[in-house]
Design a protein around this motif. Structure first.
Motif, PDB file in Angstrom:
ATOM      1  N   LEU A  53     101.374  28.619  27.446  1.00 58.03           N
ATOM      2  CA  LEU A  53     100.574  27.515  27.051  1.00 58.03           C
ATOM      3  C   LEU A  53      99.749  27.965  25.721  1.00 58.03           C
ATOM      4  O   LEU A  53      99.518  28.995  25.798  1.00 58.03           O
ATOM      5  CB  LEU A  53      99.456  27.209  28.107  1.00 58.03           C
ATOM      6  N   TRP A  54      99.766  27.048  24.647  1.00 57.73           N
ATOM      7  CA  TRP A  54      98.701  27.227  23.727  1.00 57.73           C
ATOM      8  C   TRP A  54      97.153  26.978  24.050  1.00 57.73           C
ATOM      9  O   TRP A  54      96.910  26.251  24.781  1.00 57.73           O
ATOM     10  CB  TRP A  54      99.003  26.728  22.361  1.00 57.73           C
ATOM     11  N   THR A  55      96.364  27.800  23.605  1.00 52.83           N
ATOM     12  CA  THR A  55      95.041  27.564  23.460  1.00 52.83           C
ATOM     13  C   THR A  55      94.368  27.721  22.299  1.00 52.83           C
ATOM     14  O   THR A  55      95.170  28.497  21.194  1.00 52.83           O
ATOM     15  CB  THR A  55      93.919  28.589  24.600  1.00 52.83           C
ATOM     16  N   SER A  56      93.364  27.336  21.946  1.00 51.71           N
ATOM     17  CA  SER A  56      92.723  27.513  20.577  1.00 51.71           C
ATOM     18  C   SER A  56      91.848  28.670  20.226  1.00 51.71           C
ATOM     19  O   SER A  56      91.304  28.932  19.111  1.00 51.71           O
ATOM     20  CB  SER A  56      91.570  26.431  20.306  1.00 51.71           C
ATOM     21  N   THR A  57      91.568  29.435  21.404  1.00 55.66           N
ATOM     22  CA  THR A  57      90.714  30.719  21.340  1.00 55.66           C
ATOM     23  C   THR A  57      91.125  31.721  22.412  1.00 55.66           C
ATOM     24  O   THR A  57      91.610  31.501  23.332  1.00 55.66           O
ATOM     25  CB  THR A  57      89.164  30.305  21.360  1.00 55.66           C
ATOM     26  N   GLY A  58      90.848  33.052  21.802  1.00 56.53           N
ATOM     27  CA  GLY A  58      91.236  34.116  22.700  1.00 56.53           C
ATOM     28  C   GLY A  58      90.531  34.163  24.004  1.00 56.53           C
ATOM     29  O   GLY A  58      90.668  34.700  24.953  1.00 56.53           O
TER      30      GLY A  58
END
Length: 333
Positions: A53-58
């Motif tokens: 899954l992509w996310t916008s932050t670590g």
């Protein structure tokens, strides 16, 4: 000449190009053609089936993963200087709805089975104490130290023996792989890692990190958690495009090797000033306040890291001449 942080590095041109190419009508959220390719592409990279899954932050990647591994009443063993403890503003507790971080010691911000046991062995098996459910490690660590495959194997075996899940914060995972010269799997999944927050933003990405589940069954709940956390972007194809472009021709690894080489250049100038062996793209060394001021006056930017200590971070775009100039300036102090 910027050595503050790899978060300040520019976006790689290949990432911009991939995002421009993705600027076309497609299905929204994560139903687009690019997002649909992530599982297969990362499974190929890690030599086993995985869900991505992509996310916008670590921070989101770490904490969504932990929320999938640990119940609200559970505990997560991590280093006392781990990013999830020191630099994520309480996000692990927020995302997990209350799970507790159980802090362990370790040289170079790395954990060992012995350090983990020191924290969890005294925990009584009753409802009055927080029970450990997972271990979280960072590859490379907060002090730029890399877990070898042997060290990972010992931690993974210990986690399996204690029936604990294992999460890896891989904000600088690429730099660790570049240093080790091994496969991505040998730096993570091959040794029992369940979830990996694979960092791309520090390494040339713009706004996308990969949350990798080596146990694909965990991804189903992660999709709901990602939406609830406000991380499901309506134009997700731009997130997927960034990740796929970095995997193309191993750009992620090429960028990390460049950053590591620049850090090695600085280490050569620092010599006995080094506080820790340089294994990735972070260089910690002793500098007095006047010495630090002298370097800044020459145009070098970096962070103080405690009394008479500083940190330099090199990036995918660090110019060889800048690294060489800084190494000479340090050697001349």
């Amino acid at each position: 000449m910027q050595f503050l942080s790899d978060n300040a590095a520019p976006v790689h041109p290949a990432v911009w190009a991939a995002m421009a190419a993705a600027d076309d009508t497609d299905r929204p959220y994560d139903a687009d053609a690019l997002s649909a390719r992530l599982d297969e592409r990362f499974s190929l990279l890690f030599e086993q089936e995985c869900a991505v899954l992509w996310t916008s932050t670590g921070t989101a990647a770490n904490c969504i993963a932990l929320a999938c591994l640990v119940p609200p009443y559970g505990g997560i063993v991590c280093h006392s200087e781990a990013h999830i403890e020191v630099d994520e503003g309480g996000a692990p507790g927020f995302f997990t709805h209350g799970a507790k971080l159980l802090l362990a010691p370790g040289e170079g911000a790395k954990l060992t089975p012995q350090a983990i046991a020191q924290i969890i062995d005294p925990v009584r098996d009753d409802v009055h104490q927080v029970q450990p459910h997972a271990i979280a490690i960072t590859q490379a660590s907060e002090y730029g130290q890399v877990y070898t495959p042997g060290e990972l194997h010992r931690i993974g075996a210990y986690a399996n023996m204690r029936k604990l899940r294992l999460h890896m914060d891989g904000a600088r995972f690429a730099n660790a792989v570049a240093y080790l010269g091994c496969s991505p799997a040998q730096a993570s999944a091959a040794h029992g890692v369940d979830t990996l927050a694979f960092g791309f933003i520090k390494n040339g990405g713009m706004s996308a990190e990969a949350l990798v589940f080596f146990d694909p069954s965990l991804a189903a709940q992660a999709r709901y958690r990602r939406k609830r956390a406000g991380q499901l972007q309506s134009k997700g194809r731009f997130m997927a495009a960034q990740l796929l472009s970095m995997l193309e021709a191993d750009l992620w690894l090429h960028n990390a090797r460049h950053a590591n080489a620049a850090a090695g250049e600085l280490a050569g100038g620092a010599r006995d000033r080094l506080l820790r062996k340089v294994e990735a793209n972070e260089v910690f060394m002793t500098l007095s306040a006047p010495e630090a001021a002298a370097l800044r006056a020459q145009g070098f930017s970096f962070y103080d890291w405690g009394e008479n200590a500083v940190r330099f971070v090199t990036c995918w775009n660090t110019r060889a001449e800048d690294a060489a100039a800084l190494a000479r300036a340090i050697a001349a102090l």
